[in-house]
Design a protein around this motif. Structure first.
Motif, PDB file in Angstrom:
ATOM      1  N   ARG A 336       0.792  -1.222  -0.040  1.00  0.00           N
ATOM      2  CA  ARG A 336       0.089  -0.187  -0.017  1.00  0.00           C
ATOM      3  C   ARG A 336       0.845   1.287   0.147  1.00  0.00           C
ATOM      4  NH1 ARG A 336      -3.268   1.182   5.394  1.00  0.00           N
ATOM      5  NH2 ARG A 336      -1.075   2.222   5.489  1.00  0.00           N
ATOM      6  N   ILE A 337       0.791   2.003  -1.139  1.00  0.00           N
ATOM      7  CA  ILE A 337       1.532   3.311  -1.104  1.00  0.00           C
ATOM      8  C   ILE A 337       0.728   4.560  -1.301  1.00  0.00           C
ATOM      9  CG2 ILE A 337       3.162   4.208  -2.754  1.00  0.00           C
ATOM     10  CD1 ILE A 337       3.529   1.457  -4.165  1.00  0.00           C
ATOM     11  N   THR A 338       1.309   5.424  -0.364  1.00  0.00           N
ATOM     12  CA  THR A 338       0.416   6.644  -0.160  1.00  0.00           C
ATOM     13  C   THR A 338       0.777   7.748  -1.233  1.00  0.00           C
ATOM     14  OG1 THR A 338       0.469   6.603   2.179  1.00  0.00           O
ATOM     15  CG2 THR A 338      -0.184   8.598   1.264  1.00  0.00           C
ATOM     16  N   VAL A 339      -0.247   8.223  -1.887  1.00  0.00           N
ATOM     17  CA  VAL A 339      -0.015   9.075  -3.071  1.00  0.00           C
ATOM     18  C   VAL A 339       0.425  10.644  -2.375  1.00  0.00           C
ATOM     19  CG1 VAL A 339      -0.882  10.218  -5.072  1.00  0.00           C
ATOM     20  CG2 VAL A 339      -1.504   7.967  -4.488  1.00  0.00           C
ATOM     21  N   GLY A 340       1.495  11.169  -3.060  1.00  0.00           N
ATOM     22  CA  GLY A 340       1.963  12.543  -2.659  1.00  0.00           C
ATOM     23  C   GLY A 340       2.180  13.373  -3.775  1.00  0.00           C
ATOM     24  N   PRO A 341       2.973  14.523  -3.383  1.00  0.00           N
ATOM     25  CA  PRO A 341       3.445  15.444  -4.432  1.00  0.00           C
ATOM     26  C   PRO A 341       4.379  14.574  -5.301  1.00  0.00           C
ATOM     27  CG  PRO A 341       3.763  16.412  -2.301  1.00  0.00           C
ATOM     28  CD  PRO A 341       3.220  15.030  -1.872  1.00  0.00           C
ATOM     29  N   TRP A 342       4.365  15.219  -6.631  1.00  0.00           N
ATOM     30  CA  TRP A 342       5.254  14.253  -7.555  1.00  0.00           C
ATOM     31  C   TRP A 342       6.549  14.069  -7.336  1.00  0.00           C
ATOM     32  CZ3 TRP A 342       3.156  10.603 -10.181  1.00  0.00           C
ATOM     33  CH2 TRP A 342       4.008   9.773 -10.961  1.00  0.00           C
ATOM     34  N   GLU A 343       7.298  15.346  -6.633  1.00  0.00           N
ATOM     35  CA  GLU A 343       8.812  15.134  -6.349  1.00  0.00           C
ATOM     36  C   GLU A 343       8.844  13.801  -5.268  1.00  0.00           C
ATOM     37  OE1 GLU A 343       6.385  17.995  -6.231  1.00  0.00           O
ATOM     38  OE2 GLU A 343       7.224  18.586  -4.309  1.00  0.00           O
ATOM     39  N   MET A 344       7.810  13.398  -4.549  1.00  0.00           N
ATOM     40  CA  MET A 344       7.965  12.033  -3.823  1.00  0.00           C
ATOM     41  C   MET A 344       7.739  10.725  -4.418  1.00  0.00           C
ATOM     42  SD  MET A 344       6.165  12.959  -0.272  1.00  0.00           S
ATOM     43  CE  MET A 344       6.325  14.400   0.813  1.00  0.00           C
ATOM     44  N   MET A 345       7.273  10.913  -5.553  1.00  0.00           N
ATOM     45  CA  MET A 345       6.786   9.658  -6.519  1.00  0.00           C
ATOM     46  C   MET A 345       7.795   9.372  -7.341  1.00  0.00           C
ATOM     47  SD  MET A 345       3.430   9.330  -5.215  1.00  0.00           S
ATOM     48  CE  MET A 345       4.227   9.549  -3.614  1.00  0.00           C
ATOM     49  N   GLU A 346       8.532  10.157  -7.800  1.00  0.00           N
ATOM     50  CA  GLU A 346       9.759  10.198  -8.725  1.00  0.00           C
ATOM     51  C   GLU A 346      10.673   9.105  -7.910  1.00  0.00           C
ATOM     52  OE1 GLU A 346      10.798  10.615 -11.802  1.00  0.00           O
ATOM     53  OE2 GLU A 346       8.845  11.518 -12.285  1.00  0.00           O
ATOM     54  N   PRO A 347      11.288   9.537  -6.667  1.00  0.00           N
ATOM     55  CA  PRO A 347      12.196   8.706  -6.200  1.00  0.00           C
ATOM     56  C   PRO A 347      11.693   7.160  -5.627  1.00  0.00           C
ATOM     57  CG  PRO A 347      12.058  10.696  -4.996  1.00  0.00           C
ATOM     58  CD  PRO A 347      11.002  10.586  -6.007  1.00  0.00           C
ATOM     59  N   LEU A 348      10.341   7.225  -5.340  1.00  0.00           N
ATOM     60  CA  LEU A 348       9.756   5.949  -5.196  1.00  0.00           C
ATOM     61  C   LEU A 348       9.736   5.128  -6.452  1.00  0.00           C
ATOM     62  CD1 LEU A 348       7.433   3.971  -3.915  1.00  0.00           C
ATOM     63  CD2 LEU A 348       6.001   5.183  -5.502  1.00  0.00           C
ATOM     64  N   LEU A 349       9.439   5.656  -7.839  1.00  0.00           N
ATOM     65  CA  LEU A 349       9.248   4.777  -8.900  1.00  0.00           C
ATOM     66  C   LEU A 349      10.938   4.639  -9.420  1.00  0.00           C
ATOM     67  CD1 LEU A 349       6.534   7.049 -10.776  1.00  0.00           C
ATOM     68  CD2 LEU A 349       6.694   4.594  -9.958  1.00  0.00           C
ATOM     69  N   ASP A 350      12.013   5.231  -9.149  1.00  0.00           N
ATOM     70  CA  ASP A 350      13.109   5.167  -9.475  1.00  0.00           C
ATOM     71  C   ASP A 350      13.518   3.681  -8.639  1.00  0.00           C
ATOM     72  OD1 ASP A 350      13.286   7.085 -11.333  1.00  0.00           O
ATOM     73  OD2 ASP A 350      14.377   8.638  -9.985  1.00  0.00           O
ATOM     74  N   VAL A 351      13.365   3.882  -7.428  1.00  0.00           N
ATOM     75  CA  VAL A 351      13.957   2.650  -6.688  1.00  0.00           C
ATOM     76  C   VAL A 351      12.994   1.430  -7.126  1.00  0.00           C
ATOM     77  CG1 VAL A 351      14.092   1.651  -4.413  1.00  0.00           C
ATOM     78  CG2 VAL A 351      14.416   4.111  -4.695  1.00  0.00           C
ATOM     79  N   LEU A 352      11.884   1.730  -7.433  1.00  0.00           N
ATOM     80  CA  LEU A 352      11.158   0.342  -7.833  1.00  0.00           C
ATOM     81  C   LEU A 352      11.791   0.039  -9.142  1.00  0.00           C
ATOM     82  CD1 LEU A 352       7.251   0.965  -7.025  1.00  0.00           C
ATOM     83  CD2 LEU A 352       8.737  -0.706  -6.162  1.00  0.00           C
ATOM     84  N   ALA A 353      11.817   0.769 -10.034  1.00  0.00           N
ATOM     85  CA  ALA A 353      12.528   0.336 -11.384  1.00  0.00           C
ATOM     86  C   ALA A 353      13.742  -0.504 -11.089  1.00  0.00           C
ATOM     87  CB  ALA A 353      12.651   1.653 -12.168  1.00  0.00           C
ATOM     88  N   THR A 354      14.668  -0.021 -10.377  1.00  0.00           N
ATOM     89  CA  THR A 354      15.836  -0.738  -9.812  1.00  0.00           C
ATOM     90  C   THR A 354      15.503  -1.956  -9.491  1.00  0.00           C
ATOM     91  OG1 THR A 354      16.845   1.438  -9.571  1.00  0.00           O
ATOM     92  CG2 THR A 354      18.190  -0.569  -8.667  1.00  0.00           C
TER      93      THR A 354
END
Ligand SMILES: *Cc1c(COP(=O)(O)O)cnc(C)c1O
Length: 360
Positions: A336-354
């Motif tokens: 379960r992932i809380t949605v926030g300002p896009w600046e917080m979503m970018e690092p999330l997606l980067d780590v998930l991509a790795t």
């Protein structure tokens, strides 16, 4: 056995403290609070209230706040009860409408606090699996003949809005109290408020912890028939909303409303964008009507740990009912992932991509 354990209520022996991992983290996407922060007017109101009003008791039953909340929902003031977070309202309602030994039915999975409040109040529990992981089985819920039926829409943790006709069916036929927990109503396109006109057994609970960004101040409330909310108020007791919380809530419901609505709109846009990005990473988020995305995946535990190492907290689930196809396929695991300002979503997606090995 220790003396303290010997003294305690026997029914409390199996109860443990609610303990999700709250270790501080650079980006905390684990608890569905408002990641844009405190509404500006409310922050100022707390500073002013701190200077002027904390030597005195707050209003007994938060009368002015009830009027403001009633205005926000569009119902009369005598249809509102407040509390120290909606947790307090839920606990008080359970105590007001069921005797120890009575039963409470709720969807599984749903809000983790409900079985805890049930045990605190000596109730039997009837968890009813969510059909296909997203809709309630109204007939199975009704068949329990439970004294209290608890529903949550949009549902935590699945993020999905429940089918309104199933809710209606339950409200029409339930033998006891029906609680509809709408902690995430602000992020959805529909809610159950219109059902209040038709039923005196329906209690809709809401909170200022999610869309309004005031979780730390603990302000919750419920709407229902005047006689119904009066019973909740009896079991809740006086002085439950403190003076700082009361001032902040009043301001948040007044001058801060445009700020709150703008943040909700931004969140909804980010939610759609995040769901698309997660899908591109090979994940399968469920359709969200809340301020978080729910992603059934057998790799939940490993991904949550990898994200933690990268400074990002999300909430892993591991024991979802595997009778449900959606969770069977993932051995009962999800994120379960809380949605926030896009600046917080970018690092999330980067780590998930790795972690998933898929390039963004
Ligand atoms: C967060 C949450 C609440 C609790 O809110 P408080 O008002 O902070 O106690 C209630 N129900 C659900 C489903 C929640 O997710």
């Amino acid at each position: 056995m220790s003396i303290a354990l010997d003294l305690a209520r026997a029914s409390y022996r199996g109860i443990s403290l609610y303990s999700p991992d709250r270790t501080p983290c650079a980006i905390d996407l684990s608890d569905n609070t408002n990641l844009w922060g405190v509404p500006p007017g409310a922050a100022r109101a707390v500073r002013e209230a701190f200077a002027s009003s904390i030597t005195r008791y707050p209003p007994l039953y938060a009368t002015a706040l009830k009027e403001a909340l009633a205005g926000y929902l569009g119902v009369p003031g005598d249809m509102i009860v407040t509390g120290c977070g909606s947790d307090d309202v839920l606990d008080s309602a359970i105590r007001a409408f069921a005797e120890p030994g009575d039963m409470i039915a709720f969807p599984d999975p749903s809000f983790a606090m409900i079985p805890i409040f049930a045990r605190m109040n000596g109730l039997e529990t009837a968890p009813i699996p969510l059909e296909d992981g997203r809709d309630i089985d109204a007939d199975a819920m009704l068949a329990t003949q439970a004294r209290i039926i608890y529903l949550c829409s949009p549902n935590n943790p699945t993020s999905t809005a429940l089918d309104i006709s199933a809710i209606e069916r339950i409200v029409e036929r339930a033998p006891g109290l029906v609680i509809l927990d709408e902690a995430y109503a602000e992020f959805a396109t529909r809610n159950g408020l219109s059902l209040l006109e038709r039923s005196e057994r329906l209690l809709i609970t809401r909170t200022m912890s999610k869309a309004f960004g005031l979780a730390g101040l603990r302000i919750g409330y419920a709407a229902g028939a005047p006689a119904l909310v009066a019973e909740v108020e009896k079991s809740r007791g006086p002085y439950k909303v403190n003076a700082l919380a009361e001032r902040a809530a009043m301001t948040a419901l007044g001058e801060d409303l445009p700020w709150v609505r703008d943040r909700v709109a931004e969140l909804q846009a980010n939610r759609a964008r995040l769901a698309a990005e997660l899908t591109a990473l090979g994940l399968e988020p469920m359709e969200s009507s809340a301020n978080f995305c729910f992603v059934p995946t057998s790799r939940a535990d490993e991904l949550a740990r990898g994200l933690r190492t990268g400074g990002i907290a999300v909430r892993p689930f591991t024991d979802l009912p595997s009778s449900i196809a959606r969770f069977h396929d993932t051995s009962g695991a999800a994120l379960r992932i809380t949605v926030g300002p896009w600046e917080m979503m970018e690092p999330l997606l980067d780590v998930l991509a790795t972690l998933t090995g898929i390039r963004r």
